[in-house]
Design an enzyme around this catalytic site. Structure first.
Site, PDB file in Angstrom:
ATOM      1  N   GLU A 216       0.565  -3.244  13.672  1.00  0.00           N
ATOM      2  CA  GLU A 216      -0.199  -3.116  12.261  1.00  0.00           C
ATOM      3  C   GLU A 216      -1.714  -3.648  12.521  1.00  0.00           C
ATOM      4  O   GLU A 216      -2.577  -2.947  11.992  1.00  0.00           O
ATOM      5  CB  GLU A 216       0.378  -3.976  11.315  1.00  0.00           C
ATOM      6  CG  GLU A 216      -0.467  -3.921   9.897  1.00  0.00           C
ATOM      7  CD  GLU A 216       0.201  -4.955   8.942  1.00  0.00           C
ATOM      8  OE1 GLU A 216      -0.063  -4.691   7.645  1.00  0.00           O
ATOM      9  OE2 GLU A 216       0.898  -5.953   9.542  1.00  0.00           O
TER      10      GLU A 216
ATOM     11  N   GLU B  71      -7.436 -16.149   8.474  1.00  0.00           N
ATOM     12  CA  GLU B  71      -7.121 -17.766   8.876  1.00  0.00           C
ATOM     13  C   GLU B  71      -5.824 -17.539   9.676  1.00  0.00           C
ATOM     14  O   GLU B  71      -5.871 -18.253  10.876  1.00  0.00           O
ATOM     15  CB  GLU B  71      -6.884 -18.260   7.574  1.00  0.00           C
ATOM     16  CG  GLU B  71      -8.075 -18.642   6.546  1.00  0.00           C
ATOM     17  CD  GLU B  71      -8.456 -17.600   5.986  1.00  0.00           C
ATOM     18  OE1 GLU B  71      -9.575 -17.357   5.138  1.00  0.00           O
ATOM     19  OE2 GLU B  71      -7.603 -16.434   5.663  1.00  0.00           O
TER      20      GLU B  71
ATOM     21  N   SER C 266       0.998  -1.080  -0.069  1.00  0.00           N
ATOM     22  CA  SER C 266      -0.186  -0.043  -0.205  1.00  0.00           C
ATOM     23  C   SER C 266       0.723   1.169  -0.047  1.00  0.00           C
ATOM     24  O   SER C 266       2.021   1.401   0.653  1.00  0.00           O
ATOM     25  CB  SER C 266      -1.005  -0.099   1.301  1.00  0.00           C
ATOM     26  OG  SER C 266      -1.805  -1.034   1.201  1.00  0.00           O
TER      27      SER C 266
END
Length: 398
Positions: A237, A370, A154
């Site tokens: 994060e 997951e 990003s």
């Protein structure tokens, strides 16, 4: 300016310091960059950071005192969309592992927004197994030569600096042969290519690194200790993405509730039940994030931050889907397909269609759902760890 006496860093002293600062720097008339630079120099950026690095060595939980005082006087915080990675990930990592020289060089322009940051972690062939990354950094005199490819980066097209995890020793197991660097995104050999998203815009990229030279002075932590440094980045994060402080009905649930109140003709009993369930879930998640922020204020964030990120992704996707269902055919209209480079990380978007499409990525970015469930199972609930046949195998032999 009022000083904070040694050993007496408390809320009252910080309020007095903020009051003195605002008397000398009117947020309504001071240039925003100059205002943030002065706030950094006054130690009011991150009060728990060291003095000279934007802080006052104060207890972390007092940051909310400073932030609320600035907000009360109309002082805008540093921009979140453009600085999410710098403020939420780079700053705490540099504060924890950076040398005094690195803190002096990077933290101030990071806070003011003069330098944008990106994160060079994910790779095409490593998938969700970050420790399996193949980008190599080879020692070359007083620096390192880096070759490899990163993906889903990003804001790489706007970034001045990147947080880079690379393999420096292929002869040891994968978690032990990594090192952590600060990469100059303007250096020769750094190529940034846009990746067009489902929304039509490109806020992230693939980055190719070809013989990129990084001086050893831009290494964070010891050589070979990159996994430990990266864990600090990853924990922050998840809190940066999913752990924001919000008022009741903040975020996407507020958008949905406003639509429900403004458009009574769209309501049905079934949709009302679905909205109430999501409202309760969003409020429970908000209170959970508040508790996690209190834990963070008492020390470093732990694996519980994965739960905040996990619930953030699930709720955003379910809320945006209900918003689309509520609007019916009207919600299917989407006129934002023209390709453009994003100016920031836009998690909520402008229209119902954009929000629905953009939230699909929430369960991937910042750690896939997951993997987060595995972290919660092993490190929060104490369940048996998944079998790892590669634990003691050198990376080169995998």
């Amino acid at each position: 300016m009022a000083t904070v006496p040694e050993g007496r860093v408390d809320g009252a002293a910080l309020r007095a310091r903020v009051a003195d600062f605002l008397a000398a720097h009117d947020p309504a008339t001071t240039d925003p960059t100059e205002f943030l630079a002065a706030r950094f120099d006054a130690g009011l950026a991150w009060v728990h950071f060291p003095e000279g690095a934007g802080g006052l060595n104060a207890p972390r939980h007092l940051q909310h005192v400073v932030d609320s005082e600035f907000a009360r006087h109309g002082a805008e915080p540093a921009g979140r969309e453009m600085l999410l990675i710098g403020l939420g990930m780079a700053a705490p990592t540099i504060a924890a592992f950076g040398t005094p020289e690195q803190r002096d060089r990077y933290l101030r322009p990071l806070y003011t927004g003069e330098d944008i940051w990106c994160q060079l972690f994910s790779e095409p062939e490593a998938g969700s197994d970050l420790a399996a990354l193949a980008t190599r950094a080879v020692r070359d005199g007083d620096g390192w030569l880096v070759n490899g490819q990163k993906v889903w980066t990003s804001l790489a097209h706007r970034a001045r600096w990147g947080l880079l995890l690379a393999r420096t020793d292929p002869d040891v197991p994968k978690h032990r042969g990594l090192s952590y660097f600060i990469c100059d995104m303007a250096a020769p050999g750094v190529e940034v290519r846009p990746l067009r998203q489902l929304t039509g815009q490109a806020e992230f990229n693939e980055v190719r690194l070809t013989d990129v030279r990084i001086p050893d002075t831009d290494r964070l932590g010891a050589a070979g200790d990159g996994w430990r440094v990266a864990q600090t980045t990853l924990m922050h994060e998840r809190m940066a993405i999913g752990g924001d402080a919000e008022p009741r009905e903040g975020g996407l649930i507020g958008v949905l509730c406003a639509l429900w109140r403004d458009r009574p003709e769209l309501r049905t009993p079934g949709l009302h039940d679905a909205l109430l369930r999501l409202w309760v879930d969003a409020e429970a998640a908000r209170l959970m994030r508040e508790r996690l922020r209190q834990q963070v204020a008492a020390g470093r964030p732990g694996p519980e931050g994965s739960a905040a990120k996990l619930s953030f992704a699930r709720l955003n996707q379910e809320i945006s889907a209900l918003e689309l269902e509520l609007l019916g055919a009207e919600g299917l209209a989407y006129d934002d397909w023209s390709f453009r480079r994003a100016d920031g990380v836009d998690l909520y978007g402008r229209t119902a269609g954009f929000r629905y499409l953009r939230t699909r990525g929430n369960s991937i970015e910042g750690g896939t759902s997951e993997i987060l469930r595995t972290i919660i199972a092993e490190r929060v609930l104490g369940l048996p760890a998944e079998p790892r046949v590669d634990k003691d195998v050198a990376w080169k032999d995998l």
